[in-house]
Design a protein around this motif. Structure first.
Motif, PDB file in Angstrom:
ATOM      1  N   UNK A 189      -3.558 -10.424  -6.018  1.00  0.00           N
ATOM      2  CA  UNK A 189      -2.108 -10.628  -6.617  1.00  0.00           C
ATOM      3  C   UNK A 189      -1.099 -10.430  -5.724  1.00  0.00           C
ATOM      4  N   UNK A 190      -1.832 -10.377  -4.184  1.00  0.00           N
ATOM      5  CA  UNK A 190      -0.577 -10.343  -3.069  1.00  0.00           C
ATOM      6  C   UNK A 190      -0.331  -8.839  -2.571  1.00  0.00           C
ATOM      7  N   UNK A 191      -0.877  -7.681  -3.035  1.00  0.00           N
ATOM      8  CA  UNK A 191      -0.566  -6.482  -2.454  1.00  0.00           C
ATOM      9  C   UNK A 191      -1.762  -6.049  -1.599  1.00  0.00           C
ATOM     10  N   UNK A 192      -1.176  -5.977  -0.367  1.00  0.00           N
ATOM     11  CA  UNK A 192      -2.090  -5.799   0.641  1.00  0.00           C
ATOM     12  C   UNK A 192      -1.893  -4.051   1.309  1.00  0.00           C
ATOM     13  N   UNK A 193      -0.949  -3.531   0.586  1.00  0.00           N
ATOM     14  CA  UNK A 193      -0.453  -2.216   1.092  1.00  0.00           C
ATOM     15  C   UNK A 193      -1.351  -1.136   0.606  1.00  0.00           C
ATOM     16  N   UNK A 194      -2.226  -1.493  -0.286  1.00  0.00           N
ATOM     17  CA  UNK A 194      -3.172  -0.243  -1.060  1.00  0.00           C
ATOM     18  C   UNK A 194      -4.375  -0.053   0.142  1.00  0.00           C
ATOM     19  N   UNK A 195      -4.772   1.101   0.090  1.00  0.00           N
ATOM     20  CA  UNK A 195      -5.811   1.531   0.843  1.00  0.00           C
ATOM     21  C   UNK A 195      -6.927   2.307  -0.056  1.00  0.00           C
ATOM     22  N   UNK A 196      -8.235   1.915  -0.027  1.00  0.00           N
ATOM     23  CA  UNK A 196      -9.142   2.558  -0.543  1.00  0.00           C
ATOM     24  C   UNK A 196      -9.450   3.992   0.090  1.00  0.00           C
ATOM     25  N   UNK A 197      -9.247   5.138  -0.688  1.00  0.00           N
ATOM     26  CA  UNK A 197      -9.586   6.302  -0.078  1.00  0.00           C
ATOM     27  C   UNK A 197     -11.078   6.640   0.284  1.00  0.00           C
ATOM     28  N   UNK A 198     -11.335   7.066   1.465  1.00  0.00           N
ATOM     29  CA  UNK A 198     -12.567   7.352   1.835  1.00  0.00           C
ATOM     30  C   UNK A 198     -13.297   8.473   1.378  1.00  0.00           C
ATOM     31  N   UNK A 199     -14.604   8.603   1.176  1.00  0.00           N
ATOM     32  CA  UNK A 199     -15.266   9.498   0.643  1.00  0.00           C
ATOM     33  C   UNK A 199     -15.932  10.358   1.546  1.00  0.00           C
ATOM     34  N   UNK A 200     -16.749  11.514   1.034  1.00  0.00           N
ATOM     35  CA  UNK A 200     -17.599  12.400   1.968  1.00  0.00           C
ATOM     36  C   UNK A 200     -18.735  11.453   2.283  1.00  0.00           C
ATOM     37  N   UNK A 201     -19.146  10.484   1.642  1.00  0.00           N
ATOM     38  CA  UNK A 201     -20.569   9.648   1.894  1.00  0.00           C
ATOM     39  C   UNK A 201     -20.661   8.795   2.860  1.00  0.00           C
ATOM     40  N   UNK A 202     -21.696   9.057   3.542  1.00  0.00           N
ATOM     41  CA  UNK A 202     -21.927   7.991   4.966  1.00  0.00           C
ATOM     42  C   UNK A 202     -23.059   6.940   4.250  1.00  0.00           C
ATOM     43  N   UNK A 224     -23.665   2.895   2.519  1.00  0.00           N
ATOM     44  CA  UNK A 224     -23.256   1.341   2.606  1.00  0.00           C
ATOM     45  C   UNK A 224     -22.005   1.059   2.007  1.00  0.00           C
ATOM     46  N   UNK A 225     -21.770   1.646   0.613  1.00  0.00           N
ATOM     47  CA  UNK A 225     -20.593   1.572  -0.111  1.00  0.00           C
ATOM     48  C   UNK A 225     -19.215   1.866   0.978  1.00  0.00           C
ATOM     49  N   UNK A 226     -19.440   2.918   1.566  1.00  0.00           N
ATOM     50  CA  UNK A 226     -18.297   3.526   2.566  1.00  0.00           C
ATOM     51  C   UNK A 226     -18.206   2.506   3.640  1.00  0.00           C
ATOM     52  N   UNK A 227     -19.199   2.017   4.337  1.00  0.00           N
ATOM     53  CA  UNK A 227     -18.932   0.905   5.244  1.00  0.00           C
ATOM     54  C   UNK A 227     -17.931  -0.357   4.802  1.00  0.00           C
TER      55      UNK A 227
END
Length: 299
Positions: free
Chosen positions: A7-20, A22-25
């Protein structure tokens, strides 16, 4: 995140977790994709309503009984990109996407009554660069009833204190730069983005590479992207470095080399000048992830 990007919103960022894992990648990669899209998509004719660094600018038009523009403030000129000579005495409809020409006299009268009753109406203005500015407008009548005031506020994304170009200058530039030139400059833009880790070739070398002359290259790039090639190259390297510092644990010196800086002091100085703080002062992701697995040796 993908729905927000759609929808055109590129300002969001997904918060990083403490897990290392494939999903974190994937999280790191999606955040980087959003950052790249934010910086590369909106020169193409889209206004980003989610941008955080913006100024709210009031725009006001004084209209006569025929809805022609009798006066206009500086805010409206800046938002729409025209100068006063281009707007005065022209009908306001010429600067609107909305088509009122097919309305009957009754429908037009009903619309005017709605406007002058103090209700807010959404109008879509067309800027000089053919972008769309959707605004919630209020309309009021001056005391003698001969003139109407139409006003709204909108985000103005870039302040330019330079003397505005004349109508003749803009027309001449449009004549000089055709679609073929736009494709050429897009190629230069993409080339710079794809080679941020490498030293920027000289303007003469770039011109030779793209089959043009250095004057046309410099003037054309500034015309289409409102910055010089070198400024764009430096800005993109620093923003890429910012994202890598914030979301990875790659050593700072390695990040400076990965983004084309020949020494860390030069990188640190440029970074602080751009963002107001040094690379060491930026909060970092300590969980590792995709980039921490890269074995990078600047030598």
């Amino acid at each position: 995140m993908l729905f927000e990007m759609a929808r055109g919103n590129f300002n969001n960022q997904i918060p990083l977790s403490s897990y290392d894992d494939e999903i974190e990648t994937l999280v790191v990669l999606v955040n980087m994709v959003a950052e790249e899209l934010k910086e590369s998509a909106f020169h193409s004719g889209f206004v980003n309503p989610y941008i955080t660094h913006r100024m709210i600018t009031p725009a006001t038009f004084i209209l006569d009984e025929n809805h022609s523009i009798k006066d206009v403030n500086q805010g409206a000129l800046k938002i729409l990109g025209y100068d006063s000579i281009e707007m005065l005495s022209r009908p306001i409809q010429e600067f609107l996407l909305d088509d009122f020409s097919d309305m009957s006299d009754r429908e037009r009268k009903e619309l005017e009554e709605i406007l002058l009753s103090g209700e807010i109406i959404t109008l879509n203005f067309i800027t000089y660069k053919k972008l769309i500015v959707s605004a919630e407008c209020s309309v009021s009548r001056l005391s003698e009833g001969k003139f109407t005031v139409l006003s709204f506020i909108a985000p103005f994304l870039q302040l330019d204190d330079a003397v505005p170009e004349s109508y003749e200058t803009k027309e001449q530039k449009q004549h000089n730069f055709r679609k073929a030139d736009a494709r050429l400059m897009q190629g230069v833009y993409d080339y710079v983005l794809a080679n941020l880790a490498e030293p920027l070739p000289s303007i003469k070398e770039l011109a030779r590479l793209f089959g043009t002359n250095d004057f046309k290259l410099k003037d054309g790039f500034r015309y289409f992207f409102h910055t010089s090639i070198y400024q764009f190259y430096t800005e993109e390297r620093l923003k890429r470095a910012y994202l890598m510092i914030e979301q990875t644990d790659i050593p700072l010196k390695n990040i400076s080399f990965m983004n084309g800086f020949n020494s860390y002091p030069n990188f640190s100085k440029s970074f602080k000048k751009r963002f107001g703080f040094s690379p060491k002062e930026l909060g970092r992701n300590k969980t590792g992830g995709f980039f921490s697995a890269i074995d990078f040796n600047p030598s």
